[in-house]
Write an enzyme that holds these catalytic residues in place. Structure first.
Site, PDB file in Angstrom:
ATOM      1  N   SER A   1       0.873  -1.182   0.000  1.00  0.00           N
ATOM      2  CA  SER A   1       0.000   0.000   0.000  1.00  0.00           C
ATOM      3  C   SER A   1       0.899   1.216   0.000  1.00  0.00           C
ATOM      4  O   SER A   1       2.071   1.133   0.411  1.00  0.00           O
ATOM      5  CB  SER A   1      -0.853  -0.003   1.278  1.00  0.00           C
ATOM      6  OG  SER A   1      -1.481   1.253   1.459  1.00  0.00           O
TER       7      SER A   1
ATOM      8  N   TYR B   1      -2.280  -0.378  10.377  1.00  0.00           N
ATOM      9  CA  TYR B   1      -2.198  -0.817   8.973  1.00  0.00           C
ATOM     10  C   TYR B   1      -0.848  -0.418   8.368  1.00  0.00           C
ATOM     11  O   TYR B   1      -0.192  -1.215   7.682  1.00  0.00           O
ATOM     12  CB  TYR B   1      -3.356  -0.176   8.203  1.00  0.00           C
ATOM     13  CG  TYR B   1      -3.507  -0.586   6.761  1.00  0.00           C
ATOM     14  CD1 TYR B   1      -3.988  -1.845   6.424  1.00  0.00           C
ATOM     15  CD2 TYR B   1      -3.201   0.301   5.728  1.00  0.00           C
ATOM     16  CE1 TYR B   1      -4.156  -2.216   5.088  1.00  0.00           C
ATOM     17  CE2 TYR B   1      -3.372  -0.055   4.398  1.00  0.00           C
ATOM     18  CZ  TYR B   1      -3.852  -1.314   4.078  1.00  0.00           C
ATOM     19  OH  TYR B   1      -4.021  -1.667   2.755  1.00  0.00           O
TER      20      TYR B   1
ATOM     21  N   LYS C   1       2.022  -2.725   6.543  1.00  0.00           N
ATOM     22  CA  LYS C   1       2.446  -2.558   5.145  1.00  0.00           C
ATOM     23  C   LYS C   1       3.926  -2.131   5.051  1.00  0.00           C
ATOM     24  O   LYS C   1       4.597  -2.462   4.082  1.00  0.00           O
ATOM     25  CB  LYS C   1       1.526  -1.575   4.415  1.00  0.00           C
ATOM     26  CG  LYS C   1       0.080  -2.106   4.254  1.00  0.00           C
ATOM     27  CD  LYS C   1       0.021  -3.435   3.494  1.00  0.00           C
ATOM     28  CE  LYS C   1      -1.406  -3.870   3.194  1.00  0.00           C
ATOM     29  NZ  LYS C   1      -1.492  -5.147   2.451  1.00  0.00           N
TER      30      LYS C   1
HETATM   31  N1  LIG Z   1      -8.656  -1.090  -1.579  1.00  0.00           N
HETATM   32  C1  LIG Z   1      -7.692  -0.233  -1.324  1.00  0.00           C
HETATM   33  O1  LIG Z   1      -7.889   0.996  -1.337  1.00  0.00           O
HETATM   34  C2  LIG Z   1      -6.306  -0.728  -1.039  1.00  0.00           C
HETATM   35  C3  LIG Z   1      -5.264   0.216  -1.044  1.00  0.00           C
HETATM   36  C4  LIG Z   1      -3.975  -0.223  -0.795  1.00  0.00           C
HETATM   37  C5  LIG Z   1      -3.730  -1.546  -0.547  1.00  0.00           C
HETATM   38  N2  LIG Z   1      -4.766  -2.446  -0.547  1.00  0.00           N
HETATM   39  C6  LIG Z   1      -4.451  -3.840  -0.266  1.00  0.00           C
HETATM   40  O2  LIG Z   1      -4.904  -4.626  -1.346  1.00  0.00           O
HETATM   41  C7  LIG Z   1      -5.326  -5.914  -0.880  1.00  0.00           C
HETATM   42  C8  LIG Z   1      -6.747  -6.196  -1.326  1.00  0.00           C
HETATM   43  O3  LIG Z   1      -7.588  -5.156  -0.875  1.00  0.00           O
HETATM   44  P1  LIG Z   1      -9.123  -5.064  -1.334  1.00  0.00           P
HETATM   45  O4  LIG Z   1      -9.545  -3.675  -1.001  1.00  0.00           O
HETATM   46  O5  LIG Z   1      -9.284  -5.581  -2.709  1.00  0.00           O
HETATM   47  O6  LIG Z   1      -9.782  -6.075  -0.265  1.00  0.00           O
HETATM   48  P2  LIG Z   1     -11.248  -6.696  -0.209  1.00  0.00           P
HETATM   49  O7  LIG Z   1     -12.175  -5.902  -1.032  1.00  0.00           O
HETATM   50  O8  LIG Z   1     -11.527  -6.839   1.267  1.00  0.00           O
HETATM   51  O9  LIG Z   1     -11.061  -8.142  -0.853  1.00  0.00           O
HETATM   52  C9  LIG Z   1     -10.189  -9.054  -0.223  1.00  0.00           C
HETATM   53  C10 LIG Z   1     -10.307 -10.420  -0.863  1.00  0.00           C
HETATM   54  O10 LIG Z   1      -9.447 -11.289  -0.110  1.00  0.00           O
HETATM   55  C11 LIG Z   1     -10.189 -12.373   0.410  1.00  0.00           C
HETATM   56  N3  LIG Z   1      -9.682 -12.722   1.737  1.00  0.00           N
HETATM   57  C12 LIG Z   1      -9.532 -11.908   2.807  1.00  0.00           C
HETATM   58  N4  LIG Z   1      -9.091 -12.611   3.855  1.00  0.00           N
HETATM   59  C13 LIG Z   1      -8.959 -13.897   3.436  1.00  0.00           C
HETATM   60  C14 LIG Z   1      -8.556 -15.105   4.056  1.00  0.00           C
HETATM   61  N5  LIG Z   1      -8.181 -15.139   5.348  1.00  0.00           N
HETATM   62  N6  LIG Z   1      -8.548 -16.248   3.329  1.00  0.00           N
HETATM   63  C15 LIG Z   1      -8.924 -16.238   2.029  1.00  0.00           C
HETATM   64  N7  LIG Z   1      -9.298 -15.120   1.376  1.00  0.00           N
HETATM   65  C16 LIG Z   1      -9.323 -13.963   2.073  1.00  0.00           C
HETATM   66  C17 LIG Z   1     -11.623 -11.876   0.474  1.00  0.00           C
HETATM   67  O11 LIG Z   1     -12.548 -12.936   0.306  1.00  0.00           O
HETATM   68  P3  LIG Z   1     -13.278 -13.727   1.499  1.00  0.00           P
HETATM   69  O12 LIG Z   1     -13.627 -12.713   2.553  1.00  0.00           O
HETATM   70  O13 LIG Z   1     -14.442 -14.367   0.832  1.00  0.00           O
HETATM   71  O14 LIG Z   1     -12.287 -14.735   1.976  1.00  0.00           O
HETATM   72  C18 LIG Z   1     -11.699 -10.996  -0.772  1.00  0.00           C
HETATM   73  O15 LIG Z   1     -11.949 -11.790  -1.909  1.00  0.00           O
HETATM   74  C19 LIG Z   1      -5.121  -5.882   0.640  1.00  0.00           C
HETATM   75  O16 LIG Z   1      -3.878  -6.451   0.966  1.00  0.00           O
HETATM   76  C20 LIG Z   1      -5.128  -4.406   0.954  1.00  0.00           C
HETATM   77  O17 LIG Z   1      -4.420  -4.105   2.130  1.00  0.00           O
HETATM   78  C21 LIG Z   1      -6.039  -2.060  -0.781  1.00  0.00           C
END
Ligand SMILES: NC(=O)c1ccc[n+]([C@@H]2O[C@H](COP(=O)([O-])OP(=O)(O)OC[C@H]3O[C@@H](n4cnc5c(N)ncnc54)[C@H](OP(=O)(O)O)[C@@H]3O)[C@@H](O)[C@H]2O)c1
Length: 246
Positions: free
Chosen positions: A138, A151, A155
């Site tokens: 991130s 967080y 990261k």
């Molecule tokens: N969105 C942002 O603005 C942003 C910015 C910077 C970095 N990130 C990083 O990008 C990554 C993804 O973020 P996102 O926003 O796309 O997240 P999200 O919308 O919460 O989606 C996360 C995905 O991971 C799966 N998941 C979570 N925990 C899990 C577990 N223990 N076992 C198996 N699957 C799991 C969830 O499915 P289930 O719950 O069905 O398992 C879901 O499919 C993260 O590492 C986050 O820190 C996000």
């Protein structure tokens, strides 16, 4: 604009956390460019939707990526060319209020699980002629931000362990990098943007004046997984619209 269609032909790529948001986009893009994709998430319905897009080359594993069963299943794979460590969580709030449960949950998924999956992946990656790991970091792996110290800690650790892994695994031709997104609208962040003050803060912080799209992140992930990035290891692509350049 696109990559070559056969970019990942005959490559197996595992995306941990592939059911929604950024991980879903990374899995779709890997499949689009010909990879055999192993998509992992706990929600079967999400995996079913994803598989329906590329039924011939996406395999869904409905399981918890932080479980020993999952680590063993990864280790037992015959071969692995790419791993996207995408599963991550946030627990937003001021430091004074963070519970031990929140601290442990964030450390467990964002740091320990990423390490354990990568550790398990080494065995099948040794059977590939070169492999790549992309850790989903991130912009918060480079800076601090209000209510996000927990967080940010996780990261920053992702950025650090990525460099260490890159150095240690280079002798096996396993490259390790991060993609570091700014805010992207996903199920994780959607509730945050219901707060108008927060939304304004975010847009004011991004010089390019927009949120990231999941495809912006998947493009960088695809590049780093591919042979186009064969001399790149131990670094990060910040897909942050300039947030950290201020
Ligand atoms: N969105 C942002 O603005 C942003 C910015 C910077 C970095 N990130 C990083 O990008 C990554 C993804 O973020 P996102 O926003 O796309 O997240 P999200 O919308 O919460 O989606 C996360 C995905 O991971 C799966 N998941 C979570 N925990 C899990 C577990 N223990 N076992 C198996 N699957 C799991 C969830 O499915 P289930 O719950 O069905 O398992 C879901 O499919 C993260 O590492 C986050 O820190 C996000």
């Amino acid at each position: 604009m696109s990559f070559d269609k056969g970019l990942f032909t005959n490559k197996t790529i595992l995306v941990a956390g592939a059911g929604k948001g950024i991980g879903l986009a990374c899995a779709v893009m890997a499949a689009k460019y010909g990879a055999n994709v192993i998509a992992v998430a706990r929600t079967q319905a999400d995996l079913d939707k994803l598989i329906s897009l590329y039924p011939e080359n996406i395999n869904g594993w409905a399981m918890d990526v932080s479980s020993e069963t999952f680590f063993q299943r990864v280790k037992d794979l015959p071969i692995l060319h790419g791993l996207v460590n995408n599963a991550g969580i946030n627990r937003v709030g001021p430091m004074q209020g963070q519970s031990s449960e929140n601290i442990d949950a964030v450390i467990d998924l964002n740091i320990r699980t990423l390490y354990k999956i990568s550790q398990a992946a080494i065995t099948p990656m040794l059977n590939a002629d070169g492999a790549a790991i992309v850790n989903m970091s991130s912009q918060m792996g480079f800076v601090g931000s209000p209510n996000r110290t927990l967080y940010c800690m996780s990261k920053h650790a992702v950025e650090g362990v990525t460099k260490a892994m890159a150095v240690e695994l280079a002798e096996h031709n396993i490259r390790v990098n991060t993609v570091a997104p700014t805010f992207v609208l996903t199920p994780m962040t959607a509730p945050m943007f219901e707060d108008e003050d927060f939304k304004k803060f975010v847009f004011d912080m991004i010089p390019l004046g927009r949120l990231g799209k999941v495809e912006d992140i998947a493009n960088s992930c695809t590049f780093l997984l591919s042979d186009l990035a064969s001399m790149i290891t131990g670094t990060s692509i910040k897909v942050d619209g300039g947030w950290t350049a201020r």
